[in-house]
Write an enzyme that holds these catalytic residues in place. Structure first.
Site, PDB file in Angstrom:
ATOM      1  N   GLY A 123       0.822  -1.216   0.000  1.00 44.24           N
ATOM      2  CA  GLY A 123       0.000   0.000   0.000  1.00 44.24           C
ATOM      3  C   GLY A 123       0.845   1.249   0.000  1.00 44.24           C
ATOM      4  N   LEU A 124       0.914   1.880  -1.150  1.00 44.65           N
ATOM      5  CA  LEU A 124       1.619   3.166  -1.265  1.00 44.65           C
ATOM      6  C   LEU A 124       0.602   4.251  -1.642  1.00 44.65           C
ATOM      7  CD1 LEU A 124       4.135   4.990  -1.540  1.00 44.65           C
ATOM      8  CD2 LEU A 124       4.438   4.122  -3.861  1.00 44.65           C
ATOM      9  N   THR A 125      -0.168   3.997  -2.704  1.00 43.49           N
ATOM     10  CA  THR A 125      -1.109   4.993  -3.223  1.00 43.49           C
ATOM     11  C   THR A 125      -2.183   5.347  -2.190  1.00 43.49           C
ATOM     12  OG1 THR A 125      -0.788   4.028  -5.413  1.00 43.49           O
ATOM     13  CG2 THR A 125      -2.730   5.440  -5.123  1.00 43.49           C
ATOM     14  N   PRO A 127      -5.739   8.220  -1.491  1.00 44.49           N
ATOM     15  CA  PRO A 127      -6.714   9.010  -2.260  1.00 44.49           C
ATOM     16  C   PRO A 127      -6.099  10.317  -2.785  1.00 44.49           C
ATOM     17  CG  PRO A 127      -7.738   8.141  -0.280  1.00 44.49           C
ATOM     18  CD  PRO A 127      -6.283   7.780  -0.190  1.00 44.49           C
ATOM     19  N   GLN A 333     -10.364  -4.352 -33.597  1.00 46.86           N
ATOM     20  CA  GLN A 333     -10.813  -3.844 -34.898  1.00 46.86           C
ATOM     21  C   GLN A 333     -10.888  -4.988 -35.915  1.00 46.86           C
ATOM     22  OE1 GLN A 333     -11.809  -0.812 -35.187  1.00 46.86           O
ATOM     23  NE2 GLN A 333     -12.226  -0.746 -37.385  1.00 46.86           N
ATOM     24  N   GLU A 360       2.266   1.218 -11.410  1.00 46.32           N
ATOM     25  CA  GLU A 360       3.740   1.221 -11.342  1.00 46.32           C
ATOM     26  C   GLU A 360       4.336   2.450 -12.024  1.00 46.32           C
ATOM     27  OE1 GLU A 360       6.181  -0.657  -9.967  1.00 46.32           O
ATOM     28  OE2 GLU A 360       4.636  -1.748  -8.890  1.00 46.32           O
ATOM     29  N   THR A 362       2.594   5.941 -14.139  1.00 47.66           N
ATOM     30  CA  THR A 362       1.868   6.129 -15.407  1.00 47.66           C
ATOM     31  C   THR A 362       2.856   6.369 -16.560  1.00 47.66           C
ATOM     32  OG1 THR A 362       1.774   8.519 -15.123  1.00 47.66           O
ATOM     33  CG2 THR A 362      -0.061   7.250 -14.160  1.00 47.66           C
TER      34      THR A 362
HETATM   35  C1  FAD Z   1      -6.264  -1.858 -10.519  1.00 50.07           C
HETATM   36  C2  FAD Z   1      -5.240  -1.043  -9.790  1.00 50.07           C
HETATM   37  C3  FAD Z   1      -4.369  -1.678  -8.912  1.00 50.07           C
HETATM   38  C4  FAD Z   1      -3.429  -0.937  -8.203  1.00 50.07           C
HETATM   39  N1  FAD Z   1      -2.626  -1.553  -7.281  1.00 50.07           N
HETATM   40  C5  FAD Z   1      -1.869  -0.816  -6.434  1.00 50.07           C
HETATM   41  C6  FAD Z   1      -1.198  -1.411  -5.319  1.00 50.07           C
HETATM   42  O1  FAD Z   1      -1.246  -2.623  -5.114  1.00 50.07           O
HETATM   43  N2  FAD Z   1      -0.521  -0.598  -4.468  1.00 50.07           N
HETATM   44  C7  FAD Z   1      -0.440   0.742  -4.648  1.00 50.07           C
HETATM   45  O2  FAD Z   1       0.192   1.419  -3.843  1.00 50.07           O
HETATM   46  N3  FAD Z   1      -1.049   1.342  -5.717  1.00 50.07           N
HETATM   47  C8  FAD Z   1      -1.770   0.598  -6.586  1.00 50.07           C
HETATM   48  N4  FAD Z   1      -2.436   1.193  -7.637  1.00 50.07           N
HETATM   49  C9  FAD Z   1      -2.349   2.629  -7.790  1.00 50.07           C
HETATM   50  C10 FAD Z   1      -1.589   3.060  -9.036  1.00 50.07           C
HETATM   51  O3  FAD Z   1      -0.231   2.816  -8.873  1.00 50.07           O
HETATM   52  C11 FAD Z   1      -1.938   4.564  -9.241  1.00 50.07           C
HETATM   53  O4  FAD Z   1      -3.264   4.605  -9.723  1.00 50.07           O
HETATM   54  C12 FAD Z   1      -0.976   5.256 -10.178  1.00 50.07           C
HETATM   55  O5  FAD Z   1       0.273   5.397  -9.574  1.00 50.07           O
HETATM   56  C13 FAD Z   1      -1.492   6.648 -10.591  1.00 50.07           C
HETATM   57  O6  FAD Z   1      -1.900   7.402  -9.492  1.00 50.07           O
HETATM   58  P1  FAD Z   1      -3.357   8.103  -9.507  1.00 50.07           P
HETATM   59  O7  FAD Z   1      -4.331   7.089  -9.899  1.00 50.07           O
HETATM   60  O8  FAD Z   1      -3.534   8.790  -8.190  1.00 50.07           O
HETATM   61  O9  FAD Z   1      -3.275   9.180 -10.665  1.00 50.07           O
HETATM   62  P2  FAD Z   1      -2.675  10.667 -10.567  1.00 50.07           P
HETATM   63  O10 FAD Z   1      -1.326  10.644  -9.972  1.00 50.07           O
HETATM   64  O11 FAD Z   1      -3.693  11.551  -9.938  1.00 50.07           O
HETATM   65  O12 FAD Z   1      -2.549  11.040 -12.101  1.00 50.07           O
HETATM   66  C14 FAD Z   1      -3.649  11.444 -12.913  1.00 50.07           C
HETATM   67  C15 FAD Z   1      -3.104  11.835 -14.281  1.00 50.07           C
HETATM   68  O13 FAD Z   1      -2.196  12.946 -14.136  1.00 50.07           O
HETATM   69  C16 FAD Z   1      -0.939  12.615 -14.700  1.00 50.07           C
HETATM   70  N5  FAD Z   1       0.133  13.238 -13.924  1.00 50.07           N
HETATM   71  C17 FAD Z   1       0.291  13.276 -12.571  1.00 50.07           C
HETATM   72  N6  FAD Z   1       1.406  13.925 -12.256  1.00 50.07           N
HETATM   73  C18 FAD Z   1       1.986  14.298 -13.415  1.00 50.07           C
HETATM   74  C19 FAD Z   1       3.183  15.006 -13.734  1.00 50.07           C
HETATM   75  N7  FAD Z   1       4.032  15.446 -12.807  1.00 50.07           N
HETATM   76  N8  FAD Z   1       3.454  15.213 -15.056  1.00 50.07           N
HETATM   77  C20 FAD Z   1       2.616  14.780 -16.023  1.00 50.07           C
HETATM   78  N9  FAD Z   1       1.474  14.105 -15.770  1.00 50.07           N
HETATM   79  C21 FAD Z   1       1.180  13.867 -14.487  1.00 50.07           C
HETATM   80  C22 FAD Z   1      -0.848  11.094 -14.601  1.00 50.07           C
HETATM   81  O14 FAD Z   1       0.106  10.563 -15.509  1.00 50.07           O
HETATM   82  C23 FAD Z   1      -2.285  10.700 -14.929  1.00 50.07           C
HETATM   83  O15 FAD Z   1      -2.476  10.701 -16.302  1.00 50.07           O
HETATM   84  C24 FAD Z   1      -3.350   0.459  -8.396  1.00 50.07           C
HETATM   85  C25 FAD Z   1      -4.220   1.090  -9.289  1.00 50.07           C
HETATM   86  C26 FAD Z   1      -5.164   0.367  -9.958  1.00 50.07           C
HETATM   87  C27 FAD Z   1      -6.135   1.079 -10.877  1.00 50.07           C
END
Ligand code: FAD
Length: 378
Positions: A123-125, A127, A333, A360, A362
């Protein structure tokens, strides 16, 4: 340069291919439909030692190299992305425990993870903190011989079935990433709650939930990585090559489905594979998938050779995840309207593919990592 795999690597790939085809693939659509974690299947993967195969034998692993691991992941991903991702997660958490845990923690936890009996989530991420992981708000405060954790995590894969979670928390917000540490929290610890499973459009059935920490107290030795978050992140770089391998596997599965369909679907009195527009799609997919696979192998090879591979892992993750997105799109497609139905796996592949550009780090974050490495070197 020799692109041939060793006999051991070929054997490993064959074993994974057989298992994926005979055991995982028949269950994949049902796991997707019900979004239910298949605990029995996970145990079967444990029987083959798949959850922690890169660990040393002393801790229940098979001591295989990163390239072999990527080959296995690619095969499993052809059958099911959520099932395969539980293995990537398992390797990542086992690596953290192996690299930063005490000898007692390693002896207690790793052999149980190896057999599939136990699962560890990460758990890193949160809200309010995704890409900007350094801004996490979950705190850990030392109190005598314990750490007391307070906060909330989002998208914790496998949380619904985990026996432990490795949770990232800050011990000093002012220090941003330098203040972050990881803590091993056993399931059932008072103050640790697992929320309701998150309804997802893809990668369904991997038990992703929010997790909550309210005065959650763990012994002081449960802090992993006293050296700080950057050291820990190095361990996580290995998982990025795993995501790339998963993306390659899914792209290849989409290609295989498209090729089979193009050969059998008759329009204008001939198989659609005879139309150049369809052939060009197949050709582009084949080239891109091959290139993505080579980048993935290169990142794994550099890791196995003890070379720096941060940028290579990002190259592979970025390119393979975007290739995968294009491959499922083109494969659907080629299926025409039937690609939208549940009669063919391509609609599941299409929904599963998107995640690789998100987790991991984006695609945008991978580009930032790559640009930083380029500028550092110039
Ligand atoms: C099915 C699933 C499983 C997951 N499993 C885990 C897990 O086991 N443990 C865990 O910790 N996390 C997990 N995650 C979380 C995942 O790693 C995050 O969703 C991911 O890191 C993106 O964070 P966010 O969703 O908050 O998007 P945000 O960080 O809010 O980003 C939203 C958009 O803004 C863009 N953005 C943000 N900052 C910048 C920047 N500086 N420059 C340009 N663009 C930017 C992003 O690229 C993205 O397009 C999981 C997510 C999902 C959907």
């Amino acid at each position: 340069m020799d692109f041939r795999l060793s006999d051991e690597q070929e054997a490993m790939r064959d074993m994974a291919r057989r298992f994926a085809h005979e055991v995982v693939a028949p269950r994949a659509a049902e796991i997707d439909r019900t979004a239910k974690f298949d605990r029995e299947l996970y145990r079967r993967m444990g029987e083959l030692g798949l959850p922690t195969m890169t660990l040393p034998e002393a801790y229940g692993g098979a001591g295989v190299d990163s390239l072999s691991w990527c080959l296995v992941i690619e095969e499993l991903a052809k059958a099911s992305t959520p099932v395969c991702n539980t293995l990537v997660l398992s390797k990542m958490t086992a690596d953290i425990i192996h690299d930063f845990g005490s000898e007692a923690q390693k002896r207690e936890i790793l052999p149980r993870m190896a057999t599939g009996e136990a699962i560890c989530a990460f758990g890193l991420t949160e809200p309010g903190a995704g890409s900007d992981a350094a801004s996490i708000r979950t705190t850990a405060r030392q109190d005598g011989d314990s750490w007391v954790i307070n906060g909330q995590k989002m998208f914790t894969t496998c949380a619904s079935v985990c026996d432990w979670v490795i949770v990232a928390a800050t011990i000093d917000k002012e220090q941003r990433s330098r203040g972050i540490r990881c803590f091993l929290v056993p399931r059932g610890t008072p103050g640790f709650e697992i929320g309701k499973e998150i309804e997802l459009m893809g990668v369904r059935g991997e038990g992703a939930c929010p997790t909550f920490y309210d005065g959650c107290r763990v012994p002081k030795e449960n802090m992993l990585g006293a050296e700080g978050f950057r050291t820990l992140m190095k361990t996580l770089d290995g998982a990025r090559a795993g995501i790339a391998a998963m993306a390659v596997g899914l792209a290849q599965a989409a290609f295989d489905e498209a090729l089979a369909y193009a050969r059998e679907r008759i329009q204008f009195d001939r198989p659609i594979a005879e139309f150049q527009a369809v052939q060009f799609k197949l050709a582009d997919m084949a080239v891109e998938i091959d290139a993505a696979r080579m980048l993935t192998w290169k990142a794994a090879w550099r890791r196995d050779s003890g070379l720096d591979y941060v940028q290579d892992a990002s190259h592979a993750k970025l390119f393979a995840s975007e290739v995968c997105g294009r491959a499922v799109d083109q494969a659907l497609q080629i299926h025409g309207g039937y690609g939208m139905t549940k009669d063919y796996p391509i609609e599941r592949f299409y929904r599963d593919a998107k995640i690789h550009q998100i987790w991991e780090g984006t695609s945008e974050i991978q580009r930032l990592i790559i640009a930083k490495q380029i500028l550092k070197g110039s």
